[in-house]
Design a protein around this motif. Structure first.
Motif, PDB file in Angstrom:
ATOM      1  N   VAL A   1       0.843  -1.189   0.000  1.00  0.00           N
ATOM      2  CA  VAL A   1       0.000   0.000   0.000  1.00  0.00           C
ATOM      3  C   VAL A   1       0.882   1.244   0.000  1.00  0.00           C
ATOM      4  CG1 VAL A   1      -1.791   1.294   1.220  1.00  0.00           C
ATOM      5  CG2 VAL A   1      -1.844  -1.208   1.229  1.00  0.00           C
ATOM      6  N   VAL A   2       0.575   2.165  -0.898  1.00  0.00           N
ATOM      7  CA  VAL A   2       1.238   3.465  -0.929  1.00  0.00           C
ATOM      8  C   VAL A   2       0.158   4.528  -0.789  1.00  0.00           C
ATOM      9  CG1 VAL A   2       1.254   3.582  -3.467  1.00  0.00           C
ATOM     10  CG2 VAL A   2       2.840   4.978  -2.165  1.00  0.00           C
ATOM     11  N   VAL A   3       0.401   5.476   0.111  1.00  0.00           N
ATOM     12  CA  VAL A   3      -0.563   6.529   0.383  1.00  0.00           C
ATOM     13  C   VAL A   3      -0.025   7.829  -0.206  1.00  0.00           C
ATOM     14  CG1 VAL A   3      -1.800   7.785   2.181  1.00  0.00           C
ATOM     15  CG2 VAL A   3      -1.275   5.367   2.499  1.00  0.00           C
ATOM     16  N   PHE A   4      -0.883   8.490  -0.975  1.00  0.00           N
ATOM     17  CA  PHE A   4      -0.524   9.756  -1.602  1.00  0.00           C
ATOM     18  C   PHE A   4      -1.277  10.891  -0.925  1.00  0.00           C
ATOM     19  CE2 PHE A   4      -0.055   6.573  -4.944  1.00  0.00           C
ATOM     20  CZ  PHE A   4       1.193   6.872  -5.473  1.00  0.00           C
ATOM     21  N   GLY A   5      -0.598  11.968  -0.679  1.00  0.00           N
ATOM     22  CA  GLY A   5      -1.215  13.163  -0.119  1.00  0.00           C
ATOM     23  C   GLY A   5      -0.448  14.380  -0.593  1.00  0.00           C
TER      24      GLY A   5
ATOM     25  N   GLU B   1       1.240  14.382   8.786  1.00  0.00           N
ATOM     26  CA  GLU B   1       0.098  13.589   9.247  1.00  0.00           C
ATOM     27  C   GLU B   1       0.135  12.186   8.644  1.00  0.00           C
ATOM     28  OE1 GLU B   1      -4.785  13.628   9.061  1.00  0.00           O
ATOM     29  OE2 GLU B   1      -3.666  15.130   7.947  1.00  0.00           O
ATOM     30  N   LEU B   2       0.461  12.075   7.366  1.00  0.00           N
ATOM     31  CA  LEU B   2       0.494  10.774   6.714  1.00  0.00           C
ATOM     32  C   LEU B   2       1.563   9.874   7.307  1.00  0.00           C
ATOM     33  CD1 LEU B   2      -0.061  11.701   2.963  1.00  0.00           C
ATOM     34  CD2 LEU B   2      -1.705  10.758   4.584  1.00  0.00           C
ATOM     35  N   ARG B   3       2.724  10.423   7.584  1.00  0.00           N
ATOM     36  CA  ARG B   3       3.791   9.614   8.188  1.00  0.00           C
ATOM     37  C   ARG B   3       3.380   9.117   9.570  1.00  0.00           C
ATOM     38  NH1 ARG B   3       6.763  13.204   5.217  1.00  0.00           N
ATOM     39  NH2 ARG B   3       8.121  12.233   3.684  1.00  0.00           N
ATOM     40  N   ALA B   4       2.738   9.976  10.349  1.00  0.00           N
ATOM     41  CA  ALA B   4       2.280   9.573  11.684  1.00  0.00           C
ATOM     42  C   ALA B   4       1.230   8.472  11.574  1.00  0.00           C
ATOM     43  CB  ALA B   4       1.717  10.780  12.429  1.00  0.00           C
ATOM     44  N   LEU B   5       0.328   8.597  10.616  1.00  0.00           N
ATOM     45  CA  LEU B   5      -0.706   7.580  10.426  1.00  0.00           C
ATOM     46  C   LEU B   5      -0.105   6.270   9.944  1.00  0.00           C
ATOM     47  CD1 LEU B   5      -3.446   9.772   8.734  1.00  0.00           C
ATOM     48  CD2 LEU B   5      -3.465   8.872  11.071  1.00  0.00           C
ATOM     49  N   ALA B   6       0.868   6.349   9.040  1.00  0.00           N
ATOM     50  CA  ALA B   6       1.486   5.141   8.487  1.00  0.00           C
ATOM     51  C   ALA B   6       2.187   4.330   9.576  1.00  0.00           C
ATOM     52  CB  ALA B   6       2.461   5.503   7.375  1.00  0.00           C
ATOM     53  N   ALA B   7       2.702   4.997  10.570  1.00  0.00           N
ATOM     54  CA  ALA B   7       3.426   4.307  11.641  1.00  0.00           C
ATOM     55  C   ALA B   7       2.509   3.419  12.476  1.00  0.00           C
ATOM     56  CB  ALA B   7       4.120   5.327  12.539  1.00  0.00           C
ATOM     57  N   ARG B   8       1.207   3.660  12.441  1.00  0.00           N
ATOM     58  CA  ARG B   8       0.288   2.878  13.279  1.00  0.00           C
ATOM     59  C   ARG B   8      -0.195   1.583  12.630  1.00  0.00           C
ATOM     60  NH1 ARG B   8      -5.520   6.021  13.088  1.00  0.00           N
ATOM     61  NH2 ARG B   8      -6.525   4.238  12.164  1.00  0.00           N
ATOM     62  N   PHE B   9       0.088   1.389  11.362  1.00  0.00           N
ATOM     63  CA  PHE B   9      -0.394   0.202  10.669  1.00  0.00           C
ATOM     64  C   PHE B   9       0.451  -1.017  11.001  1.00  0.00           C
ATOM     65  CE2 PHE B   9      -1.875   3.528   7.594  1.00  0.00           C
ATOM     66  CZ  PHE B   9      -3.213   3.413   7.932  1.00  0.00           C
TER      67      PHE B   9
ATOM     68  N   HIS C   1       1.313  -3.465   8.975  1.00  0.00           N
ATOM     69  CA  HIS C   1       2.264  -3.740   7.906  1.00  0.00           C
ATOM     70  C   HIS C   1       2.787  -2.416   7.361  1.00  0.00           C
ATOM     71  CE1 HIS C   1       1.017  -7.916   7.921  1.00  0.00           C
ATOM     72  NE2 HIS C   1      -0.239  -7.517   7.852  1.00  0.00           N
ATOM     73  N   GLN C   2       3.864  -2.486   6.608  1.00  0.00           N
ATOM     74  CA  GLN C   2       4.465  -1.279   6.070  1.00  0.00           C
ATOM     75  C   GLN C   2       3.534  -0.590   5.083  1.00  0.00           C
ATOM     76  OE1 GLN C   2       7.861  -1.886   3.566  1.00  0.00           O
ATOM     77  NE2 GLN C   2       8.376   0.284   3.518  1.00  0.00           N
ATOM     78  N   VAL C   3       3.415   0.708   5.229  1.00  0.00           N
ATOM     79  CA  VAL C   3       2.720   1.553   4.283  1.00  0.00           C
ATOM     80  C   VAL C   3       3.727   2.580   3.808  1.00  0.00           C
ATOM     81  CG1 VAL C   3       0.924   3.306   3.995  1.00  0.00           C
ATOM     82  CG2 VAL C   3       0.460   1.281   5.350  1.00  0.00           C
ATOM     83  N   VAL C   4       3.843   2.740   2.504  1.00  0.00           N
ATOM     84  CA  VAL C   4       4.751   3.735   1.952  1.00  0.00           C
ATOM     85  C   VAL C   4       3.987   5.035   1.800  1.00  0.00           C
ATOM     86  CG1 VAL C   4       6.137   4.369  -0.055  1.00  0.00           C
ATOM     87  CG2 VAL C   4       6.135   2.002   0.774  1.00  0.00           C
ATOM     88  N   VAL C   5       4.559   6.111   2.301  1.00  0.00           N
ATOM     89  CA  VAL C   5       3.982   7.437   2.117  1.00  0.00           C
ATOM     90  C   VAL C   5       4.776   8.108   1.011  1.00  0.00           C
ATOM     91  CG1 VAL C   5       3.543   9.683   3.168  1.00  0.00           C
ATOM     92  CG2 VAL C   5       3.250   7.598   4.519  1.00  0.00           C
ATOM     93  N   ALA C   6       4.087   8.394  -0.095  1.00  0.00           N
ATOM     94  CA  ALA C   6       4.763   9.039  -1.225  1.00  0.00           C
ATOM     95  C   ALA C   6       5.110  10.475  -0.847  1.00  0.00           C
ATOM     96  CB  ALA C   6       3.854   9.024  -2.450  1.00  0.00           C
TER      97      ALA C   6
END
Length: 161
Positions: A41-45, A52-60, A62-67
């Motif tokens: 999963v890659v999240v775009f913002g 905010e996206l990096r903070a949210l990604a840390a809670r998942f 599995h790894q989520v890539v923040v573009a």
């Protein structure tokens, strides 16, 4: 940060006004997409959303890539590497369709659904109020199955796996 060993689902968090699906619904969707562990999963913002996206990604789990913030050209290139994009009614929805990436578009405003990308590898999901993540997840699952099977019709995106 994404390997070619599994399908990649891009998720666009942005949208404005009535078109925006509540962020907690998109986050629930990301968590449920990750649960089986077979999807990247890659999240775009936008630039204002990066912290905010990096903070949210840390809670998942599995790894989520923040573009990172990208130019339009680089953004289109990153979208083109996704197997599928989940997005509200946004410009990136149309850009993904233009670079032949299957989409699952989440619409809150009823008339907006008429602007959804067309073809067998594009799905539009109308959600009322805050909406149920299950309907969007079902559309993602069905579209990924079609992509894997190579199912296309005129006006649809080329399969990407």
């Amino acid at each position: 940060g994404l390997g070619a060993d599994r399908p990649t689902v891009g998720v666009i968090l942005g949208a404005r006004g009535r078109k925006q699906w509540p962020r907690d619904r998109f986050l629930e969707l990301v968590e449920r997409l990750q649960a089986p562990g077979h999807l990247a999963v890659v999240v775009f913002g936008g630039p204002d959303e990066q912290g905010e996206l990096r903070a949210l990604a840390a809670r998942f789990a599995h790894q989520v890539v923040v573009a990172p913030p990208l130019s339009v050209r680089d953004f289109a290139a990153r979208l083109a590497r996704c197997t599928l994009l989940v997005t509200p009614d946004t410009g990136p929805m149309h850009l993904a369709a233009a670079v032949h990436v299957p989409t699952v578009a989440v619409f809150r405003a009823a008339p907006s659904i008429y602007y959804a990308p067309q073809g067998s590898l594009h799905r539009a999901v109308q959600v009322n109020g805050t909406g149920d993540v299950s309907a969007v997840l079902a559309a993602v699952t069905e579209t990924l199955e079609r992509v894997a099977a190579g199912t296309t019709t005129a006006g649809s995106a080329s399969p990407r796996v």
